[in-house]
Scaffold this motif. Structure first.
Motif, PDB file in Angstrom:
ATOM      1  N   VAL A  81       2.038   6.640  -6.701  1.00  0.00           N
ATOM      2  CA  VAL A  81       0.959   7.521  -7.192  1.00  0.00           C
ATOM      3  C   VAL A  81       1.242   8.964  -6.779  1.00  0.00           C
ATOM      4  O   VAL A  81       1.107   9.905  -7.568  1.00  0.00           O
ATOM      5  CB  VAL A  81      -0.413   7.056  -6.629  1.00  0.00           C
ATOM      6  CG1 VAL A  81      -1.502   8.061  -6.957  1.00  0.00           C
ATOM      7  CG2 VAL A  81      -0.779   5.693  -7.176  1.00  0.00           C
ATOM      8  N   LEU A  82       1.698   9.095  -5.522  1.00  0.00           N
ATOM      9  CA  LEU A  82       1.979  10.425  -4.989  1.00  0.00           C
ATOM     10  C   LEU A  82       3.091  11.124  -5.783  1.00  0.00           C
ATOM     11  O   LEU A  82       2.995  12.301  -6.147  1.00  0.00           O
ATOM     12  CB  LEU A  82       2.398  10.286  -3.529  1.00  0.00           C
ATOM     13  CG  LEU A  82       2.154  11.492  -2.652  1.00  0.00           C
ATOM     14  CD1 LEU A  82       0.683  11.829  -2.616  1.00  0.00           C
ATOM     15  CD2 LEU A  82       2.649  11.204  -1.237  1.00  0.00           C
ATOM     16  N   GLY A 132       1.076   3.795  -2.963  1.00  0.00           N
ATOM     17  CA  GLY A 132       0.708   5.182  -2.626  1.00  0.00           C
ATOM     18  C   GLY A 132       1.825   6.153  -2.957  1.00  0.00           C
ATOM     19  O   GLY A 132       1.605   7.195  -3.572  1.00  0.00           O
ATOM     20  N   THR A 177      -2.888   6.905   1.414  1.00  0.00           N
ATOM     21  CA  THR A 177      -4.134   6.650   0.677  1.00  0.00           C
ATOM     22  C   THR A 177      -4.983   7.925   0.637  1.00  0.00           C
ATOM     23  O   THR A 177      -5.532   8.282  -0.402  1.00  0.00           O
ATOM     24  CB  THR A 177      -4.941   5.531   1.368  1.00  0.00           C
ATOM     25  OG1 THR A 177      -4.049   4.506   1.718  1.00  0.00           O
ATOM     26  CG2 THR A 177      -6.036   5.007   0.486  1.00  0.00           C
ATOM     27  N   THR A 229       0.844  -1.213   0.000  1.00  0.00           N
ATOM     28  CA  THR A 229       0.000   0.000   0.000  1.00  0.00           C
ATOM     29  C   THR A 229       0.873   1.254   0.000  1.00  0.00           C
ATOM     30  O   THR A 229       0.658   2.191  -0.776  1.00  0.00           O
ATOM     31  CB  THR A 229      -0.917   0.028   1.254  1.00  0.00           C
ATOM     32  OG1 THR A 229      -1.478  -1.242   1.430  1.00  0.00           O
ATOM     33  CG2 THR A 229      -1.972   1.090   1.137  1.00  0.00           C
ATOM     34  N   LYS A 271       1.800  12.254  -9.011  1.00  0.00           N
ATOM     35  CA  LYS A 271       0.963  13.454  -8.869  1.00  0.00           C
ATOM     36  C   LYS A 271       1.815  14.699  -8.632  1.00  0.00           C
ATOM     37  O   LYS A 271       1.563  15.765  -9.190  1.00  0.00           O
ATOM     38  CB  LYS A 271      -0.017  13.266  -7.702  1.00  0.00           C
ATOM     39  CG  LYS A 271      -1.231  12.470  -8.061  1.00  0.00           C
ATOM     40  CD  LYS A 271      -2.276  12.589  -6.991  1.00  0.00           C
ATOM     41  CE  LYS A 271      -3.572  11.958  -7.448  1.00  0.00           C
ATOM     42  NZ  LYS A 271      -4.622  12.136  -6.475  1.00  0.00           N
ATOM     43  N   VAL A 327      -4.001  11.031   0.899  1.00  0.00           N
ATOM     44  CA  VAL A 327      -3.412  12.055   0.000  1.00  0.00           C
ATOM     45  C   VAL A 327      -3.614  11.653  -1.448  1.00  0.00           C
ATOM     46  O   VAL A 327      -3.927  12.484  -2.302  1.00  0.00           O
ATOM     47  CB  VAL A 327      -1.908  12.268   0.330  1.00  0.00           C
ATOM     48  CG1 VAL A 327      -1.261  13.192  -0.690  1.00  0.00           C
ATOM     49  CG2 VAL A 327      -1.744  12.847   1.722  1.00  0.00           C
ATOM     50  N   CYS A 328      -3.429  10.329  -1.725  1.00  0.00           N
ATOM     51  CA  CYS A 328      -3.603   9.851  -3.105  1.00  0.00           C
ATOM     52  C   CYS A 328      -5.013  10.087  -3.614  1.00  0.00           C
ATOM     53  O   CYS A 328      -5.228  10.280  -4.804  1.00  0.00           O
ATOM     54  CB  CYS A 328      -3.285   8.365  -3.193  1.00  0.00           C
ATOM     55  SG  CYS A 328      -1.535   8.069  -3.133  1.00  0.00           S
ATOM     56  N   LEU A 329      -5.950  10.026  -2.713  1.00  0.00           N
ATOM     57  CA  LEU A 329      -7.341  10.257  -3.120  1.00  0.00           C
ATOM     58  C   LEU A 329      -7.629  11.742  -3.350  1.00  0.00           C
ATOM     59  O   LEU A 329      -8.758  12.130  -3.605  1.00  0.00           O
ATOM     60  CB  LEU A 329      -8.299   9.688  -2.056  1.00  0.00           C
ATOM     61  CG  LEU A 329      -8.337   8.161  -1.966  1.00  0.00           C
ATOM     62  CD1 LEU A 329      -9.165   7.729  -0.765  1.00  0.00           C
ATOM     63  CD2 LEU A 329      -8.914   7.555  -3.239  1.00  0.00           C
ATOM     64  N   GLY A 330      -6.575  12.541  -3.217  1.00  0.00           N
ATOM     65  CA  GLY A 330      -6.718  13.986  -3.518  1.00  0.00           C
ATOM     66  C   GLY A 330      -7.274  14.769  -2.360  1.00  0.00           C
ATOM     67  O   GLY A 330      -7.815  15.851  -2.542  1.00  0.00           O
TER      68      GLY A 330
END
Lengths: 119, 586
Positions: free
Chosen positions: A25-26, A22, B67, A18, A29, B69-72
């Motif tokens: 992905v972070l 994460g 999680t 996870t 972004k 933060v990743c979800l915005g």
């Protein structure tokens, strides 16, 4: 014991995966945001430069000489003469009252004077 | 032992095998009040478990946060900025791309700015066909010859300037040539949008953008170390009005030049400063020396009768001359062979007011004879007539010609009383004049907006008040009559002096000066107008004195600028009512 150990391993793996996912992905972004930020910064810098040039241009177009020529050609205005600047007390109505009470009568007097001066 | 040992069948029960360690529960020992040693293995296990739980908890927390933060749903930058959660040094502060600060007038109008441009240079090592490149560049820049380009391109070097300050269109044309070796260097060009208007104040910069004259030179460090604009005390509109009047005056009186300074009487702040002829600082052309010369701050000359203002002020301040005193001006005053006469020949008893009104040299001499040269010299020093005004923000200032104590004879004392034998600049005169009429405080002149200067008292309030009355009389019934603008209670003093050329007075050439202030009741502004060698004409009935040239110019200026400066006109209320009534009737 074995089942507890198994559960622990699964828990650790889940948590690690996870976090790894994460983080990925972070990072992605953040990279997108950084690119956006750089682009915005560049645009702001360009805009600042453009505003600076526009200000110089504005100043160039607002030279008193040019404005006077334009005013003489386009407007029926002239420089104010000293005798045109008068005291309130010389007016035919009470300016102070008209200014505060919005009285129609007093404003009528002011309008008449403005019209007379314009003529 | 005092307590029971339970035997168990197995390790978990009550039975112990022979030789097996007998484990007595710590709790049993503690209950009986015995001190026990801790079991290291148990402690270690306990702590490991605790740490593991802690790590799991933290790891889970981290997971949740990632999680989340990743979800915005992380940090909202706008809210963070609003709540001041982001430190000031983390916020990007954008800087103006140009390095040299703008110069603004007191109302924030740009009077000098810099524009980003590029310079074209050649790396000739990369250029193969110099003649071809020179030909192409000549088409884009026809003002530079093909030969010049070729000469530069044939030199060996990695950095050879070909053209400075290209326009964006020119830069694009060069780019479109696609020639390797032609490169651009970022730079900036100083621009003066109002051209000649502030030429002598702002000065100029060289091709490397370093100030070489005027404010640009004096404030070079300030302008290059901070990008914050520099506010000057000048007013664009007023400066333009005054310059226009001077240009018109020079044309009308065929003068060699003219200068004017408008000052705030109570602060020494300069609102307008101009000297004509002038030049366009945008053009890098060679201009005449006269056009480059700032007469207003550097023109050292004998001001003539204008000095009678300071003479009267110092005489009244000394207490040895009273406003009611009378002086017999019917005979010349002799100093050895030299004599002081009056050009107009008044031949009567004059009060200090009459002396100013009639501009009597004899009267001024008689006044100063009562006071003495020591006091005169000291007073002139107090109004800075002996020193260069170095605090003024222009490098183009000059030191007055102020005689030494040894050469300060009685005759010198007399001539100085009416403005000969001492040479100063218009800036010196206007600063001293402001002090005489503003209540007696001398303020150093300044061009930087709202620069504070405490000032020093040079005459008493009473003397200043008396001087205002006397100077008003000069305008109502003296040589300054043509400057009497209705409603503004103008006061002033004229002065016309022969021009000093190669150590001799040229009686055919003169410099005329009119120094004035308004309004008399509460002096707010002072103005000096100087005409360099005005010529006589039909309109001036053959006269070249200040009353015929500098005074009417002053009138035109005050008429135009007083309403702009919001100076309250002091008209008779009945007269005003009649004007308003007339307007209604129309």
């Amino acid at each position: 014991m074995r089942s507890i150990r198994m559960a622990m391993v699964i828990l650790w793996l889940t948590l690690t995966l996870t976090v790894a996912l994460g983080s990925s992905v972070l990072k992605n972004k953040v990279q997108i945001l950084e690119r956006r930020l750089t682009s915005i910064n560049t645009n702001i810098q360009k805009d600042i430069e453009s505003i600076h040039v526009l200000k110089a241009e504005w100043s160039h177009y607002n030279t008193p000489e040019r404005l006077r020529t334009l005013a003489q050609n386009q407007l029926a205005l002239e420089n104010a003469k000293p005798e045109q600047i008068i005291n309130y007390s010389a007016l035919q109505f009470n300016y102070e009252d008209s200014h505060t009470s919005n009285s129609r009568v007093n404003h009528k007097g002011l309008t008449t004077l403005v019209k007379a001066v314009k003529r | 032992m005092g307590f029971k040992v339970k035997f168990a069948k197995n390790n978990n029960g009550y039975c112990y095998l022979p030789g097996q360690e007998i484990k007595i529960p710590r709790s049993a020992l503690l209950r009986k009040g015995y001190m026990t040693e801790s079991d290291n293995i148990l402690t270690c296990r306990f702590r490991t478990t605790l740490a593991l739980c802690g790590f799991i908890f933290l790891y889970a927390l981290l997971c949740l946060r990632v999680t989340y933060v990743c979800l915005g749903k992380g940090v909202n930058i706008d809210t963070a900025i609003a709540n001041e959660q982001i430190a000031d040094d983390e916020v990007i502060h954008f800087k103006n791309p140009v390095k040299r600060a703008d110069i603004l007038d007191r109302n924030g109008e740009i009077i000098a700015t810099s524009l980003p441009t590029v310079n074209l240079y050649a790396n000739t090592k990369k250029i193969r066909n110099a003649s071809d490149v020179a030909e192409k560049l000549n088409l884009i820049f026809p003002e530079i010859s093909y030969e010049d380009f070729l000469k530069k391109l044939q030199r060996r070097g990695a950095f050879i300037y070909l053209k400075r300050n290209l326009s964006p269109a020119q830069q694009m044309q060069v780019n479109n040539l696609g020639i390797p070796g032609l490169e651009f260097e970022d730079c900036e060009k100083r621009i003066y949008p109002h051209k000649n208007l502030f030429a002598h104040v702002l000065g100029n910069t060289n091709i490397d953008n370093v100030g070489i004259s005027g404010i640009e030179k004096n404030m070079d460090e300030r302008l290059t170390t901070s990008t914050k604009p520099l506010y000057l005390s000048l007013d664009l509109g007023i400066q333009n009005t005054i310059r226009d009047a001077l240009v018109e005056g020079v044309k009308q009186f065929h003068a060699e030049g003219a200068a004017a300074i408008l000052m705030e009487a109570k602060t020494g702040q300069v609102i307008a400063l101009t000297s004509v002829p002038d030049f366009d600082p945008n053009e890098n052309l060679k201009v005449e020396d006269r056009a480059m010369f700032n007469f207003a701050t550097k023109g050292v000359y004998e001001a003539g009768s204008v000095f009678k203002v300071f003479n009267t002020a110092l005489c009244l301040e000394s207490g040895k001359v009273k406003i009611t005193d009378r002086f017999d001006t019917s005979k010349p005053v002799y100093f050895g062979k030299a004599k002081v006469t009056d050009p107009h020949g008044s031949h009567k008893m004059l009060t200090p007011e009459d002396i100013l009104v009639e501009s009597s040299n004899i009267g001024s001499t008689l006044e100063i004879l009562k006071v003495g040269k020591e006091f005169q010299r000291k007073f002139l020093q107090s109004i800075h007539m002996d020193k260069e005004l170095t605090a003024f923000e222009l490098p183009e200032t000059a030191r007055p010609l102020f005689l030494s104590k040894q050469r300060w004879s009685n005759h010198t004392m007399a001539t100085i009383s009416y403005g000969y034998g001492i040479s100063t600049t218009p800036l010196h005169i206007i600063s001293a004049f402001s002090a005489v009429i503003n209540g007696g405080i001398y303020h150093e002149p300044s061009l930087v907006y709202k620069k504070e200067h405490e000032g020093q008292r040079v005459v008493s309030v009473k003397t200043s008040e008396n001087m205002r009355t006397l100077l008003r009389a000069v305008v109502t019934r003296g040589t300054g009559r043509r400057a009497n603008v209705d409603g503004y209670q103008v006061m002033g003093k004229t002065g016309t002096a022969d021009k000093l050329e190669n150590g001799h007075y040229n009686h055919k050439k003169s410099i005329s000066t009119f120094v004035s202030g308004f309004p008399e009741s509460d002096p707010q502004y002072t103005l000096i107008v100087v005409m360099d060698d005005p010529k006589a004409s039909k309109e001036t009935y053959g006269y070249t004195t200040a009353g015929w040239n500098a005074v009417p110019i002053t009138r035109n200026i005050i008429t135009a600028i007083a309403p702009q400066l919001n100076v309250k006109a002091d008209f008779d209320i009945e007269k005003q009512k009649s004007i308003v009534n007339a307007a209604y009737k129309k």
